[in-house]
Design an enzyme around this catalytic site. Structure first.
Site, PDB file in Angstrom:
ATOM      1  N   TRP A  41      37.491  34.088  46.193  1.00  0.00           N
ATOM      2  CA  TRP A  41      38.372  33.180  45.441  1.00  0.00           C
ATOM      3  C   TRP A  41      39.804  33.201  45.972  1.00  0.00           C
ATOM      4  O   TRP A  41      40.614  32.366  45.591  1.00  0.00           O
ATOM      5  CB  TRP A  41      38.356  33.535  43.950  1.00  0.00           C
ATOM      6  CG  TRP A  41      38.511  34.995  43.656  1.00  0.00           C
ATOM      7  CD1 TRP A  41      39.667  35.696  43.548  1.00  0.00           C
ATOM      8  CD2 TRP A  41      37.459  35.940  43.433  1.00  0.00           C
ATOM      9  NE1 TRP A  41      39.412  37.021  43.277  1.00  0.00           N
ATOM     10  CE2 TRP A  41      38.048  37.199  43.195  1.00  0.00           C
ATOM     11  CE3 TRP A  41      36.062  35.834  43.412  1.00  0.00           C
ATOM     12  CZ2 TRP A  41      37.298  38.340  42.942  1.00  0.00           C
ATOM     13  CZ3 TRP A  41      35.326  36.986  43.158  1.00  0.00           C
ATOM     14  CH2 TRP A  41      35.941  38.209  42.928  1.00  0.00           C
ATOM     15  N   ARG A  42      40.104  34.149  46.859  1.00  0.00           N
ATOM     16  CA  ARG A  42      41.406  34.125  47.514  1.00  0.00           C
ATOM     17  C   ARG A  42      41.432  33.157  48.698  1.00  0.00           C
ATOM     18  O   ARG A  42      42.491  32.948  49.293  1.00  0.00           O
ATOM     19  CB  ARG A  42      41.783  35.540  47.985  1.00  0.00           C
ATOM     20  CG  ARG A  42      42.199  36.462  46.850  1.00  0.00           C
ATOM     21  CD  ARG A  42      42.578  37.828  47.373  1.00  0.00           C
ATOM     22  NE  ARG A  42      43.184  38.638  46.303  1.00  0.00           N
ATOM     23  CZ  ARG A  42      43.470  39.934  46.416  1.00  0.00           C
ATOM     24  NH1 ARG A  42      43.194  40.564  47.546  1.00  0.00           N
ATOM     25  NH2 ARG A  42      44.015  40.587  45.414  1.00  0.00           N
ATOM     26  N   GLU A 100      38.716  34.044  37.361  1.00  0.00           N
ATOM     27  CA  GLU A 100      39.592  34.718  36.412  1.00  0.00           C
ATOM     28  C   GLU A 100      38.835  35.085  35.132  1.00  0.00           C
ATOM     29  O   GLU A 100      39.001  36.184  34.590  1.00  0.00           O
ATOM     30  CB  GLU A 100      40.792  33.835  36.075  1.00  0.00           C
ATOM     31  CG  GLU A 100      41.802  33.694  37.203  1.00  0.00           C
ATOM     32  CD  GLU A 100      42.493  35.008  37.532  1.00  0.00           C
ATOM     33  OE1 GLU A 100      42.688  35.840  36.620  1.00  0.00           O
ATOM     34  OE2 GLU A 100      42.835  35.207  38.705  1.00  0.00           O
ATOM     35  N   TYR A 110      31.462  39.621  27.224  1.00  0.00           N
ATOM     36  CA  TYR A 110      31.297  38.822  26.019  1.00  0.00           C
ATOM     37  C   TYR A 110      30.796  37.407  26.329  1.00  0.00           C
ATOM     38  O   TYR A 110      31.400  36.681  27.125  1.00  0.00           O
ATOM     39  CB  TYR A 110      32.620  38.742  25.261  1.00  0.00           C
ATOM     40  CG  TYR A 110      33.120  40.085  24.795  1.00  0.00           C
ATOM     41  CD1 TYR A 110      32.473  40.771  23.767  1.00  0.00           C
ATOM     42  CD2 TYR A 110      34.231  40.670  25.396  1.00  0.00           C
ATOM     43  CE1 TYR A 110      32.932  42.008  23.344  1.00  0.00           C
ATOM     44  CE2 TYR A 110      34.697  41.915  24.982  1.00  0.00           C
ATOM     45  CZ  TYR A 110      34.033  42.579  23.952  1.00  0.00           C
ATOM     46  OH  TYR A 110      34.474  43.801  23.538  1.00  0.00           O
ATOM     47  N   TYR A 169      47.829  34.559  30.246  1.00  0.00           N
ATOM     48  CA  TYR A 169      47.624  35.226  31.545  1.00  0.00           C
ATOM     49  C   TYR A 169      46.746  34.381  32.463  1.00  0.00           C
ATOM     50  O   TYR A 169      47.086  34.130  33.629  1.00  0.00           O
ATOM     51  CB  TYR A 169      47.010  36.610  31.348  1.00  0.00           C
ATOM     52  CG  TYR A 169      46.689  37.270  32.668  1.00  0.00           C
ATOM     53  CD1 TYR A 169      47.660  37.978  33.358  1.00  0.00           C
ATOM     54  CD2 TYR A 169      45.427  37.137  33.249  1.00  0.00           C
ATOM     55  CE1 TYR A 169      47.388  38.548  34.588  1.00  0.00           C
ATOM     56  CE2 TYR A 169      45.145  37.691  34.485  1.00  0.00           C
ATOM     57  CZ  TYR A 169      46.133  38.401  35.147  1.00  0.00           C
ATOM     58  OH  TYR A 169      45.862  38.946  36.372  1.00  0.00           O
ATOM     59  N   ASP A 208      50.072  42.021  34.765  1.00  0.00           N
ATOM     60  CA  ASP A 208      48.888  42.678  34.231  1.00  0.00           C
ATOM     61  C   ASP A 208      49.126  44.183  34.257  1.00  0.00           C
ATOM     62  O   ASP A 208      50.230  44.653  34.553  1.00  0.00           O
ATOM     63  CB  ASP A 208      47.625  42.273  35.009  1.00  0.00           C
ATOM     64  CG  ASP A 208      47.645  42.756  36.459  1.00  0.00           C
ATOM     65  OD1 ASP A 208      48.639  43.385  36.884  1.00  0.00           O
ATOM     66  OD2 ASP A 208      46.647  42.522  37.171  1.00  0.00           O
ATOM     67  N   CYS A 236      49.953  56.111  48.248  1.00  0.00           N
ATOM     68  CA  CYS A 236      51.145  55.516  48.855  1.00  0.00           C
ATOM     69  C   CYS A 236      51.072  55.476  50.372  1.00  0.00           C
ATOM     70  O   CYS A 236      51.207  54.415  50.993  1.00  0.00           O
ATOM     71  CB  CYS A 236      52.396  56.291  48.435  1.00  0.00           C
ATOM     72  SG  CYS A 236      52.477  56.692  46.680  1.00  0.00           S
ATOM     73  N   CYS A 288      61.032  53.138  46.114  1.00  0.00           N
ATOM     74  CA  CYS A 288      60.262  53.561  44.946  1.00  0.00           C
ATOM     75  C   CYS A 288      60.762  54.867  44.341  1.00  0.00           C
ATOM     76  O   CYS A 288      60.806  55.908  45.013  1.00  0.00           O
ATOM     77  CB  CYS A 288      58.786  53.700  45.337  1.00  0.00           C
ATOM     78  SG  CYS A 288      57.734  54.249  43.975  1.00  0.00           S
TER      79      CYS A 288
END
Length: 307
Positions: free
Chosen positions: A34-35, A47, A94, A132, A150, A204, A215
């Site tokens: 989906w990207r 989504e 669901y 969202y 998110d 990292c 950071c």
């Protein structure tokens, strides 16, 4: 908390922060199908399926769903029982999500003439599409969204820039960081950062996080976050003094060993328990992490931030 109170946590060189993240994402990222599309229907399906379902399991279901119902028109004409049955067979959570997706397809066909609405506000008019999901579809299909926030994004902002655990603060910080008119690549990139580098257990260096130089968590070693259990006491810890070293060297171009020691702790004594030997060990660790540079001269040791 006001936006003004939050701004201090964000780096001044936001352009460099933005470009570093986008370059990191574009160089290499997880290749979800989906990207590779900007079709709003295909993105909406991804989504809805991804809600509380591992992305690896979503790929097969997403491909199968679109093979069976490739357009909103096809889904709108489907028997709802078949759609729900597919959802159940693929353990997608669901069943209401399947019903809402079916109804949303009917809305697109009947109320919008088969053309998806393009803004987050308009997309929320579709059944089962909350803020969202609407923003995600607007971003990834139309490059027309706000900053996505998110759990992964909250974790990144909390660790990297000290954004407080407050929904409004996260929203404001995320929006302030996102470059204008680039919501598609930006939202993909920052969610990827939280998904592969800044997970609950951070990776990292392994993931080549592009924000290490800015950071706070990387500098201090304190990787707590809203969704991560609290670590042992920070007060007086090695993590705390790593952070103080970085903060002090940000203020000064460079500092000699004893001058730095007196600036980071009131009980610093060159020959004491918390003296040169202790501080040199701390600085050597930071040098190994490529956060600072140490220059050893005949007169002693000089520390500066890694350039």
């Amino acid at each position: 908390m006001t936006a003004e109170a939050e701004e201090w946590a964000l780096p001044d060189d936001r352009g460099a922060v933005r470009e570093a993240l986008i370059a990191w994402y574009e160089e290499d990222h997880r290749d979800f199908p989906w990207r590779r599309t900007d079709d709003p229907y295909e993105i909406l399906v991804s989504e809805v399926m991804s809600q509380q379902t591992q992305l690896g399991r979503v790929v097969e279901a997403w491909e199968g769903f679109l093979e069976r119902w490739p357009t909103t028109a096809a889904l709108a004409d489907a028997d709802r029982a078949d759609v729900v049955g597919f959802w159940t067979d693929h353990s997608l959570g669901y069943n209401n999500r399947a019903k809402y997706l079916h109804e949303a397809a009917r809305q697109v066909e009947e109320e919008y003439g088969g053309d998806f609405p393009e803004t987050p506000d308009e997309l929320q008019e579709l059944m089962g599409v909350g803020p969202y999901t609407a923003n995600a579809v607007a971003s990834f299909a139309f490059n027309n969204g706000d900053a996505v926030v998110d759990t992964n994004v909250k974790r990144v902002l909390y660790r990297a820039f000290g954004v407080p655990d407050d929904d409004a603060a996260f929203e404001n910080a995320a929006q302030a960081l996102m470059p204008a008119n680039r919501s598609r690549v930006w939202n993909n990139a920052i969610m990827e950062l939280g998904g592969v580098a800044c997970e609950q257990t951070p990776a990292c260096d392994e993931a080549g996080c592009p924000w290490r130089e800015w950071c706070d968590a990387y500098a201090t070693g304190d990787f707590t976050a809203p969704d991560v259990p609290t670590q042992p006491s920070f007060e007086g810890s090695r993590r705390q003094f790593r952070g103080r070293v970085i903060a002090t060297l940000r203020e000064y171009d460079e500092l000699e060993l004893d001058t730095l020691g007196h600036r980071i702790r009131v009980d610093y004594a060159p020959d004491g328990e918390y003296g040169r030997e202790w501080l040199e060990g701390l600085l050597t660790d930071l040098e190994s992490d490529e956060l600072i540079e140490l220059e050893r001269t005949g007169d002693g040791l000089v520390a500066r931030l890694q350039r």
